[in-house]
Write a protein that holds these residues in place. Sequence first.
Motif, PDB file in Angstrom:
ATOM      1  N   LEU A 178     -17.634   6.724  -9.568  1.00 17.89           N
ATOM      2  CA  LEU A 178     -17.053   7.072  -8.278  1.00 17.89           C
ATOM      3  C   LEU A 178     -16.288   8.375  -8.419  1.00 17.89           C
ATOM      4  CD1 LEU A 178     -15.532   3.586  -7.338  1.00 17.89           C
ATOM      5  CD2 LEU A 178     -17.591   4.613  -6.385  1.00 17.89           C
ATOM      6  N   PRO A 179     -16.159   9.104  -7.314  1.00 11.16           N
ATOM      7  CA  PRO A 179     -15.339  10.315  -7.367  1.00 11.16           C
ATOM      8  C   PRO A 179     -13.893   9.961  -7.744  1.00 11.16           C
ATOM      9  CG  PRO A 179     -16.642  10.261  -5.352  1.00 11.16           C
ATOM     10  CD  PRO A 179     -16.789   8.921  -6.011  1.00 11.16           C
ATOM     11  N   LYS A 180     -13.275  10.832  -8.513  1.00  2.00           N
ATOM     12  CA  LYS A 180     -11.910  10.606  -9.005  1.00  2.00           C
ATOM     13  C   LYS A 180     -10.941  10.291  -7.867  1.00  2.00           C
ATOM     14  CE  LYS A 180      -8.954  11.364 -12.591  1.00  2.00           C
ATOM     15  NZ  LYS A 180      -8.800  10.187 -13.417  1.00  2.00           N
ATOM     16  N   GLU A 181     -11.051  11.013  -6.739  1.00  3.85           N
ATOM     17  CA  GLU A 181     -10.118  10.780  -5.638  1.00  3.85           C
ATOM     18  C   GLU A 181     -10.292   9.387  -5.028  1.00  3.85           C
ATOM     19  OE1 GLU A 181     -13.607  13.140  -3.947  1.00  3.85           O
ATOM     20  OE2 GLU A 181     -12.330  13.356  -5.700  1.00  3.85           O
ATOM     21  N   VAL A 182     -11.523   8.861  -5.062  1.00  2.61           N
ATOM     22  CA  VAL A 182     -11.762   7.497  -4.553  1.00  2.61           C
ATOM     23  C   VAL A 182     -11.107   6.482  -5.489  1.00  2.61           C
ATOM     24  CG1 VAL A 182     -13.536   5.758  -4.064  1.00  2.61           C
ATOM     25  CG2 VAL A 182     -13.879   8.137  -3.344  1.00  2.61           C
ATOM     26  N   VAL A 183     -11.277   6.693  -6.773  1.00  2.00           N
ATOM     27  CA  VAL A 183     -10.675   5.790  -7.758  1.00  2.00           C
ATOM     28  C   VAL A 183      -9.151   5.826  -7.651  1.00  2.00           C
ATOM     29  CG1 VAL A 183     -10.387   5.320 -10.232  1.00  2.00           C
ATOM     30  CG2 VAL A 183     -12.637   5.965  -9.340  1.00  2.00           C
ATOM     31  N   ASN A 184      -8.591   7.008  -7.523  1.00  4.18           N
ATOM     32  CA  ASN A 184      -7.135   7.127  -7.401  1.00  4.18           C
ATOM     33  C   ASN A 184      -6.619   6.417  -6.150  1.00  4.18           C
ATOM     34  OD1 ASN A 184      -6.956   8.585  -9.778  1.00  4.18           O
ATOM     35  ND2 ASN A 184      -6.977  10.566  -8.757  1.00  4.18           N
ATOM     36  N   ALA A 185      -7.320   6.597  -5.040  1.00  2.00           N
ATOM     37  CA  ALA A 185      -6.916   5.931  -3.794  1.00  2.00           C
ATOM     38  C   ALA A 185      -7.021   4.415  -3.941  1.00  2.00           C
ATOM     39  CB  ALA A 185      -7.775   6.412  -2.632  1.00  2.00           C
ATOM     40  N   LEU A 186      -8.079   3.956  -4.576  1.00  2.00           N
ATOM     41  CA  LEU A 186      -8.265   2.519  -4.806  1.00  2.00           C
ATOM     42  C   LEU A 186      -7.115   1.964  -5.649  1.00  2.00           C
ATOM     43  CD1 LEU A 186     -10.246   0.086  -4.447  1.00  2.00           C
ATOM     44  CD2 LEU A 186     -11.228   0.754  -6.645  1.00  2.00           C
ATOM     45  N   LYS A 187      -6.755   2.683  -6.698  1.00  2.00           N
ATOM     46  CA  LYS A 187      -5.657   2.242  -7.562  1.00  2.00           C
ATOM     47  C   LYS A 187      -4.321   2.215  -6.826  1.00  2.00           C
ATOM     48  CE  LYS A 187      -7.616   3.677 -12.002  1.00  2.00           C
ATOM     49  NZ  LYS A 187      -7.489   4.620 -13.132  1.00  2.00           N
ATOM     50  N   GLU A 188      -4.116   3.176  -5.932  1.00  2.00           N
ATOM     51  CA  GLU A 188      -2.861   3.240  -5.174  1.00  2.00           C
ATOM     52  C   GLU A 188      -2.770   2.139  -4.116  1.00  2.00           C
ATOM     53  OE1 GLU A 188      -2.238   7.100  -3.465  1.00  2.00           O
ATOM     54  OE2 GLU A 188      -2.507   8.109  -5.398  1.00  2.00           O
ATOM     55  N   GLU A 189      -3.893   1.837  -3.487  1.00  2.00           N
ATOM     56  CA  GLU A 189      -3.905   0.947  -2.327  1.00  2.00           C
ATOM     57  C   GLU A 189      -4.111  -0.530  -2.663  1.00  2.00           C
ATOM     58  OE1 GLU A 189      -3.692   1.874   1.046  1.00  2.00           O
ATOM     59  OE2 GLU A 189      -3.255   3.937   0.451  1.00  2.00           O
ATOM     60  N   ILE A 190      -4.937  -0.807  -3.671  1.00  2.00           N
ATOM     61  CA  ILE A 190      -5.363  -2.188  -3.936  1.00  2.00           C
ATOM     62  C   ILE A 190      -4.840  -2.650  -5.295  1.00  2.00           C
ATOM     63  CG2 ILE A 190      -7.369  -3.734  -4.081  1.00  2.00           C
ATOM     64  CD1 ILE A 190      -7.037  -2.260  -1.343  1.00  2.00           C
ATOM     65  N   PRO A 191      -4.150  -3.794  -5.312  1.00  2.00           N
ATOM     66  CA  PRO A 191      -3.666  -4.332  -6.588  1.00  2.00           C
ATOM     67  C   PRO A 191      -4.820  -4.594  -7.564  1.00  2.00           C
ATOM     68  CG  PRO A 191      -2.697  -5.531  -4.737  1.00  2.00           C
ATOM     69  CD  PRO A 191      -3.765  -4.638  -4.176  1.00  2.00           C
ATOM     70  N   ILE A 192      -4.543  -4.460  -8.833  1.00  4.00           N
ATOM     71  CA  ILE A 192      -5.574  -4.528  -9.878  1.00  4.00           C
ATOM     72  C   ILE A 192      -6.421  -5.808  -9.819  1.00  4.00           C
ATOM     73  CG2 ILE A 192      -4.077  -5.499 -11.674  1.00  4.00           C
ATOM     74  CD1 ILE A 192      -5.554  -3.499 -13.601  1.00  4.00           C
ATOM     75  N   ARG A 193      -5.839  -6.938  -9.554  1.00  4.25           N
ATOM     76  CA  ARG A 193      -6.570  -8.211  -9.527  1.00  4.25           C
ATOM     77  C   ARG A 193      -7.352  -8.436  -8.234  1.00  4.25           C
ATOM     78  NH1 ARG A 193      -7.370 -10.627 -14.268  1.00  4.25           N
ATOM     79  NH2 ARG A 193      -5.511 -10.648 -15.555  1.00  4.25           N
ATOM     80  N   LYS A 194      -7.236  -7.525  -7.280  1.00  3.01           N
ATOM     81  CA  LYS A 194      -7.923  -7.698  -6.002  1.00  3.01           C
ATOM     82  C   LYS A 194      -8.992  -6.635  -5.752  1.00  3.01           C
ATOM     83  CE  LYS A 194      -4.111 -10.149  -3.952  1.00  3.01           C
ATOM     84  NZ  LYS A 194      -3.290 -10.365  -2.791  1.00  3.01           N
ATOM     85  N   ARG A 195      -9.193  -5.748  -6.693  1.00  6.21           N
ATOM     86  CA  ARG A 195     -10.122  -4.629  -6.493  1.00  6.21           C
ATOM     87  C   ARG A 195     -11.578  -5.074  -6.429  1.00  6.21           C
ATOM     88  NH1 ARG A 195      -6.905  -0.751 -10.648  1.00  6.21           N
ATOM     89  NH2 ARG A 195      -5.048  -0.598  -9.334  1.00  6.21           N
ATOM     90  N   SER A 196     -11.982  -5.968  -7.293  1.00  8.44           N
ATOM     91  CA  SER A 196     -13.374  -6.430  -7.277  1.00  8.44           C
ATOM     92  C   SER A 196     -13.709  -7.083  -5.943  1.00  8.44           C
ATOM     93  CB  SER A 196     -13.643  -7.404  -8.424  1.00  8.44           C
ATOM     94  OG  SER A 196     -13.609  -6.725  -9.655  1.00  8.44           O
TER      95      SER A 196
END
Length: 75
Positions: free
Chosen positions: A11-29
């Motif tokens: 994934l593009p880096k900015e998408v990954v960064n946004a995902l990490k900022e917005e979604i808790p680690i255990r809820k990303r999948s």
Amino acid sequence: MTTREKITISLPKEVVNALKEEIPIRKRSKFIAEIIKKQLRKSREEALIKAYKEAYSEIKKESQELNGVSGDGIS
């Protein structure tokens, strides 16, 4: 219980960064799976709509062709 399978995607880096900022680690999948399911559903619906429109056009064309034949005296 749903069977799970691990995959690797890029994934593009900015998408990954946004995902990490917005979604808790255990809820990303779960978050990613839900988005993919919604997009697949939308794609299927769009394909069905396109197929229905194409079928309707064909039926309408055939109906118009048959209208010319309906008054030929054959009962």
